[in-house]
Design an enzyme around this catalytic site. Structure first.
Site, PDB file in Angstrom:
ATOM      1  N   ARG A 151       0.811  -1.227   0.000  1.00 29.58           N
ATOM      2  CA  ARG A 151       0.000   0.000   0.000  1.00 29.58           C
ATOM      3  C   ARG A 151       0.844   1.276   0.000  1.00 29.58           C
ATOM      4  O   ARG A 151       0.314   2.372  -0.172  1.00 29.58           O
ATOM      5  CB  ARG A 151      -0.977  -0.018   1.179  1.00 29.58           C
ATOM      6  CG  ARG A 151      -2.115  -1.024   0.948  1.00 29.58           C
ATOM      7  CD  ARG A 151      -3.269  -0.792   1.882  1.00 29.58           C
ATOM      8  NE  ARG A 151      -2.991  -1.258   3.220  1.00 29.58           N
ATOM      9  CZ  ARG A 151      -3.502  -0.715   4.317  1.00 29.58           C
ATOM     10  NH1 ARG A 151      -4.304   0.346   4.233  1.00 29.58           N
ATOM     11  NH2 ARG A 151      -3.216  -1.202   5.503  1.00 29.58           N
ATOM     12  N   ALA A 207      35.472  35.771   2.461  1.00 34.51           N
ATOM     13  CA  ALA A 207      34.288  35.456   1.643  1.00 34.51           C
ATOM     14  C   ALA A 207      34.702  34.791   0.345  1.00 34.51           C
ATOM     15  O   ALA A 207      35.695  35.165  -0.264  1.00 34.51           O
ATOM     16  CB  ALA A 207      33.515  36.736   1.349  1.00 34.51           C
ATOM     17  N   TYR A 242      38.384  18.097  -4.713  1.00 32.93           N
ATOM     18  CA  TYR A 242      38.085  16.952  -5.576  1.00 32.93           C
ATOM     19  C   TYR A 242      38.678  17.205  -6.948  1.00 32.93           C
ATOM     20  O   TYR A 242      38.428  18.249  -7.560  1.00 32.93           O
ATOM     21  CB  TYR A 242      36.559  16.808  -5.664  1.00 32.93           C
ATOM     22  CG  TYR A 242      36.068  15.621  -6.429  1.00 32.93           C
ATOM     23  CD1 TYR A 242      36.550  14.339  -6.149  1.00 32.93           C
ATOM     24  CD2 TYR A 242      35.110  15.757  -7.424  1.00 32.93           C
ATOM     25  CE1 TYR A 242      36.084  13.241  -6.850  1.00 32.93           C
ATOM     26  CE2 TYR A 242      34.626  14.663  -8.121  1.00 32.93           C
ATOM     27  CZ  TYR A 242      35.130  13.400  -7.841  1.00 32.93           C
ATOM     28  OH  TYR A 242      34.665  12.316  -8.527  1.00 32.93           O
TER      29      TYR A 242
END
Ligand code: UD1
Ligand code: CA
Length: 446
Positions: A18, A363, A370
């Protein structure tokens, strides 16, 4: 009363058709954790010697999820779902040699309270069934009681009108000694309306064998099982309501409780302040007095006392913020340790990094962790100053008290106390801007 050792069997083989899902029902998430994780967590409070999860539908996926949730839990495979008694029988070989109390739980019943399980684990009867007075007894199994306890359980499909009128019903949770299960389960057949091996037959058969069989009751809300997406959504709402109430009770300030989302294991210290629209995924701890400003997403991270996070910050798994760290808006941190007093105010990505005490990250700084194949680390010493828009191409190390110039691409290690500049030298041409504009306008006009 001497407490016997406890083993848990969590039934989780059903498909949950269900749910209309390819995902096994018990892997749908509630409070950020697969449903089966809730039963396992409640069961863990009994310090069980053995935990067995019975998997069937999507067993490989269930096994993988269970290994993460509880590395010590074992999996019993129930290839065909022939009923709840059949499911428990599949788990018994993994309990060989265990002589204690066995608790049977359902993987799709997440709200069972630790106290209730404790009550079942220590009850003196041979078989003890958890029941509840149902507002609407619906299709639950009916508990037929007599002067000395529980006489039998009758499944709805097999019940006559008089039995269906009983409002005391079976939650499905029960406890019995391992020896009792080994003796009685093989006697359970499947000659009933559903053609299934009913675990509920244990009650009548144990009584026929002269054993003591009883019921304890709990609140209906604890036994709520999830069968549909709508029930899952309602359960999530109930879970969140409880988690919010608990946080407030524990002394956490929630500026707008209804907009804060908790996970099963979220742990927040007293006097922490949580702003509006904050989402906690699994594995978050926030110490006393830390502040999470609005619109933050945290998962698998630790925030120490005095730290402020957000608004609009994302802390991913392995982010560890030391005391008084400041993380500002549009900052993402993954698998990185920020020592005490580090400031990362704006628009920054820190991944696979260690930032020393009191260092300031300007900032737009990015750890380029990576390279398309592997992940690499960035190490920054204490009291360093990383200029705005620095690209730190990992693996790379910036020493203590070192600085990088704004806009630098740092590809080589920077020693302690050094200033590194890795950008093109500025060239200035007096008057050229005006002349260039004039030339361009002329060209457009002609
Ligand atoms: C069961 C009880 C019923 C009780 C109700 C409470 C039986 C026969 N009936 O009925 O008395 O009121 O729960 O919700 O036990 N499962 C397996 N393998 C199987 C069958 C079931 O692992 O072969 C698991 C399901 O995934 C589920 C749980 O056992 O988590 C209960 O099974 P379900 O088919 O939902 O039982 P009910 O018919 O609801
Ligand atoms: Ca059910």
């Amino acid at each position: 009363m001497t407490e016997k050792p406890v083993a848990l069997i969590v039934l989780a083989a059903g498909q949950g058709s269900r749910m209309q899902s390819d995902l096994p029902k018990v892997l749908h998430r509630l409070g950020g954790v697969p449903l089966v994780g809730h039963a396992l967590a409640a069961g863990r409070s009994l310090a069980p010697e053995t935990v067995v999860v019975v998997a069937g539908h999507g067993a490989a996926l269930v096994q993988k999820a269970v290994a993460k949730l509880d590395p010590e839990a074992q999996i019993a495979l129930q290839e065909e779902q022939l009923g709840t008694a059949h499911a428990v029988r599949q788990a018994l070989p993994l309990l060989e040699g265990f002589e204690g109390r066995v608790l049977v739980l359902y993987g799709d019943t997440p709200f069972i309270a630790e106290e209730t399980l404790g009550m079942l684990a220590t009850h003196p009867s041979d078989v003890i069934v958890l029941g509840f007075e149902a507002a609407d007894p619906g299709r639950y199994g009916r508990l037929v009681t007599g002067p000395d306890g529980l006489e039998r359980i009758v499944e709805y499909k097999d019940a006559d009108e008089a039995t269906r009128a009983i409002r005391l019903v079976n939650s499905g949770v029960l406890a019995a000694d391992a020896a009792t299960l080994r003796e009685i389960l093989p006697q359970i057949g499947n000659r009933n309306a559903a053609g299934e091996y009913y675990l509920t037959d244990l009650a009548g058969l144990a009584r026929a064998a002269g054993l003591r069989v009883d019921v304890v009751t709990c609140d209906e809300a604890e036994t709520l099982g999830i069968n549909t997406r709508a029930e899952l959504a309602a359960a999530e709402a109930a879970f969140q309501a409880r988690a919010r109430a608990q946080a407030l009770e524990d002394g956490v300030t929630l500026s707008d409780p209804a907009t804060v989302w908790f996970a099963l294991d979220t742990c927040i210290g007293r006097d922490a302040v949580i702003g509006q629209n904050v989402v906690f995924g699994p594995g978050v701890t926030v110490e006393s007095g830390a502040e999470i400003l609005p619109f933050c997403h945290l998962e698998g991270c630790h925030v120490s006392a005095g730290a402020t996070v957000g608004p609009f910050a994302r802390l991913r798994p392995g982010a560890e913020l030391g005391g008084d760290v400041h993380v500002g808006n549009f900052v993402e941190i993954k698998n990185s340790v920020l020592d005490e007093g580090v400031k990362v105010g704006h628009l920054t990505y820190l991944g696979d990094a260690h930032i020393g005490e009191a260092t300031n990250i300007g900032a737009g700084t990015i750890t380029c962790n990576y390279d398309g194949v592997g992940k690499h680390r960035t190490e920054i010493g204490a009291h360093a100053f990383i200029g705005s828009d620095t690209m730190l191409v990992a693996p790379v190390r910036v020493g203590a008290r070192a600085m990088t110039g704004s806009g630098s691409v740092i590809t080589e290690d920077v020693p302690d106390d050094a200033l590194a500049l890795g950008r093109a030298k500025q060239v200035t041409k007096p008057g050229l801007a005006t002349r260039l504009m004039q030339a361009l306008r002329q060209k457009k006009g002609s």
